[in-house]
Design an enzyme around this catalytic site. Sequence first.
Site, PDB file in Angstrom:
ATOM      1  N   ASP A   1       0.828  -1.214   0.000  1.00 24.47           N
ATOM      2  CA  ASP A   1       0.000   0.000   0.000  1.00 24.47           C
ATOM      3  C   ASP A   1       0.862   1.264   0.000  1.00 24.47           C
ATOM      4  O   ASP A   1       2.000   1.256   0.477  1.00 24.47           O
ATOM      5  CB  ASP A   1      -0.916  -0.025   1.233  1.00 24.47           C
TER       6      ASP A   1
ATOM      7  N   HIS B   1       2.142   3.280  -8.968  1.00 23.72           N
ATOM      8  CA  HIS B   1       1.858   1.864  -9.285  1.00 23.72           C
ATOM      9  C   HIS B   1       2.980   1.275 -10.136  1.00 23.72           C
ATOM     10  O   HIS B   1       3.417   0.145  -9.946  1.00 23.72           O
ATOM     11  CB  HIS B   1       0.524   1.738 -10.021  1.00 23.72           C
TER      12      HIS B   1
ATOM     13  N   THR C   1     -11.134  -6.701  -4.397  1.00 21.24           N
ATOM     14  CA  THR C   1     -12.488  -6.666  -4.982  1.00 21.24           C
ATOM     15  C   THR C   1     -13.108  -5.273  -4.810  1.00 21.24           C
ATOM     16  O   THR C   1     -14.048  -4.926  -5.514  1.00 21.24           O
ATOM     17  CB  THR C   1     -13.393  -7.732  -4.320  1.00 21.24           C
TER      18      THR C   1
ATOM     19  N   LEU D   1      10.763 -20.188  -4.961  1.00 19.55           N
ATOM     20  CA  LEU D   1       9.748 -19.379  -4.261  1.00 19.55           C
ATOM     21  C   LEU D   1       8.371 -19.525  -4.927  1.00 19.55           C
ATOM     22  O   LEU D   1       8.277 -19.510  -6.160  1.00 19.55           O
ATOM     23  CB  LEU D   1      10.173 -17.899  -4.308  1.00 19.55           C
TER      24      LEU D   1
HETATM   25  C1  IPE Z   1      -5.427  -2.600   0.000  1.00 20.18           C
HETATM   26  O1  IPE Z   1      -5.147  -1.255  -0.125  1.00 20.18           O
HETATM   27  C2  IPE Z   1      -5.435  -3.248  -1.361  1.00 20.18           C
HETATM   28  C3  IPE Z   1      -4.140  -3.393  -2.004  1.00 20.18           C
HETATM   29  C4  IPE Z   1      -2.991  -3.019  -1.523  1.00 20.18           C
HETATM   30  C5  IPE Z   1      -4.182  -4.023  -3.292  1.00 20.18           C
HETATM   31  P1  IPE Z   1      -6.295  -0.154  -0.246  1.00 20.18           P
HETATM   32  O2  IPE Z   1      -5.616   1.129  -0.438  1.00 20.18           O
HETATM   33  O3  IPE Z   1      -7.277  -0.569  -1.285  1.00 20.18           O
HETATM   34  O4  IPE Z   1      -7.010  -0.248   1.180  1.00 20.18           O
HETATM   35  P2  IPE Z   1      -7.808   0.842   1.999  1.00 20.18           P
HETATM   36  O5  IPE Z   1      -8.825   1.447   1.077  1.00 20.18           O
HETATM   37  O6  IPE Z   1      -6.815   1.865   2.469  1.00 20.18           O
HETATM   38  O7  IPE Z   1      -8.398   0.098   3.148  1.00 20.18           O
HETATM   39  C1  IPE Z   2      -1.802   0.222  -3.291  1.00 18.54           C
HETATM   40  O1  IPE Z   2      -1.550   1.576  -3.339  1.00 18.54           O
HETATM   41  C2  IPE Z   2      -2.044  -0.371  -4.660  1.00 18.54           C
HETATM   42  C3  IPE Z   2      -3.458  -0.698  -4.940  1.00 18.54           C
HETATM   43  C4  IPE Z   2      -4.440  -0.626  -4.084  1.00 18.54           C
HETATM   44  C5  IPE Z   2      -3.757  -1.140  -6.280  1.00 18.54           C
HETATM   45  P1  IPE Z   2      -2.714   2.637  -3.316  1.00 18.54           P
HETATM   46  O2  IPE Z   2      -3.158   2.893  -4.709  1.00 18.54           O
HETATM   47  O3  IPE Z   2      -3.816   2.213  -2.395  1.00 18.54           O
HETATM   48  O4  IPE Z   2      -1.981   3.907  -2.756  1.00 18.54           O
HETATM   49  P2  IPE Z   2      -2.515   4.890  -1.629  1.00 18.54           P
HETATM   50  O5  IPE Z   2      -2.837   4.051  -0.432  1.00 18.54           O
HETATM   51  O6  IPE Z   2      -3.728   5.567  -2.177  1.00 18.54           O
HETATM   52  O7  IPE Z   2      -1.387   5.822  -1.387  1.00 18.54           O
HETATM   53 MG    MG Z   3      -4.150   2.447  -0.406  1.00 15.91          MG
END
Ligand code: IPE
Ligand code: IPE
Ligand code: MG
Length: 248
Positions: free
Chosen positions: A29, A46, A75, A140
């Site tokens: 995240d 990303h 999801t 792995l």
């Molecule tokens: C969790 O992160 C999903 C992934 C890292 C793929 P999110 O950014 O979607 O989660 P929330 O919205 O902060 O809970």
């Molecule tokens: C995690 O990074 C990747 C996905 C959820 C696809 P975020 O896109 O949630 O990045 P933040 O949390 O908004 O910084």
């Molecule tokens: Mg996030």
Amino acid sequence: MFKNLFSWSKRVKKLDPDKIPEHVAIIMDGNGRWAQKRGLPRTAGHQKGVQTLKEICYACGELGIKYLTVYAFSTENWYRPTSEVNFLMELFKKAMRNEIGELEENNVRVRILGRRQGVDPDILAEIDRVEERTCKNDGLILSICFNYGGRAEIVDAVKKILSKYHFHESIDEEYFKEFLYTHGLPDVELLIRTGGEQRLSNFLLYQSAYAELVFTNVFWPDFTKKDLVDAIYEFQNRERRFGRIGKV
Ligand code: IPE
Ligand code: IPE
Ligand code: MG
């Protein structure tokens, strides 16, 4: 360069080689915030995140971790703006296409975990290809959770069981695991979340029942193998009790 090598091996040395977690899971995240902090579009985060995943994947191999499971798209992530969802879909497709050779060379077996329903046929074809091309690798095991939700996974497991059985006597916790997307994988021992939030966001709800949780403020694109070693170090210094009294 030598300084980097030195600090890496020095860090690894502080780990107990007999207590390396078998199964590490990561909520990757903070990509969007990483980019925004630099005045870049969220998508740049990303993109950089894919490079981080590569580095961490090979570091796990070096450290003797057997299973790495990462959260790539939930999801609930479909509810983001269409432009970001489309970018993430393309990025996932391209990453699988571009990295397949290197993954094969490094003996990594890739599994994609999640619901196929709702995923573009082009992407499903890439998923099948990468899983098939790497299925004989015995290094792995990298499981990428894509269109994944922990609740959806449990519901899907129940549906599979109901379509197969009309009795329930033989179903216990261990048996139930075989119907999850993660069948064949042991429970998560160490779960790391980058990006500063302290929640599971629907990730591996069943498998993480007794995982040690490590949260770091580092955004995923900045996460390095040194941060990974630090998280393992923290794991090794926790007392795991599994409901009992004293260390197990
Ligand atoms: C969790 O992160 C999903 C992934 C890292 C793929 P999110 O950014 O979607 O989660 P929330 O919205 O902060 O809970
Ligand atoms: C995690 O990074 C990747 C996905 C959820 C696809 P975020 O896109 O949630 O990045 P933040 O949390 O908004 O910084
Ligand atoms: Mg996030």
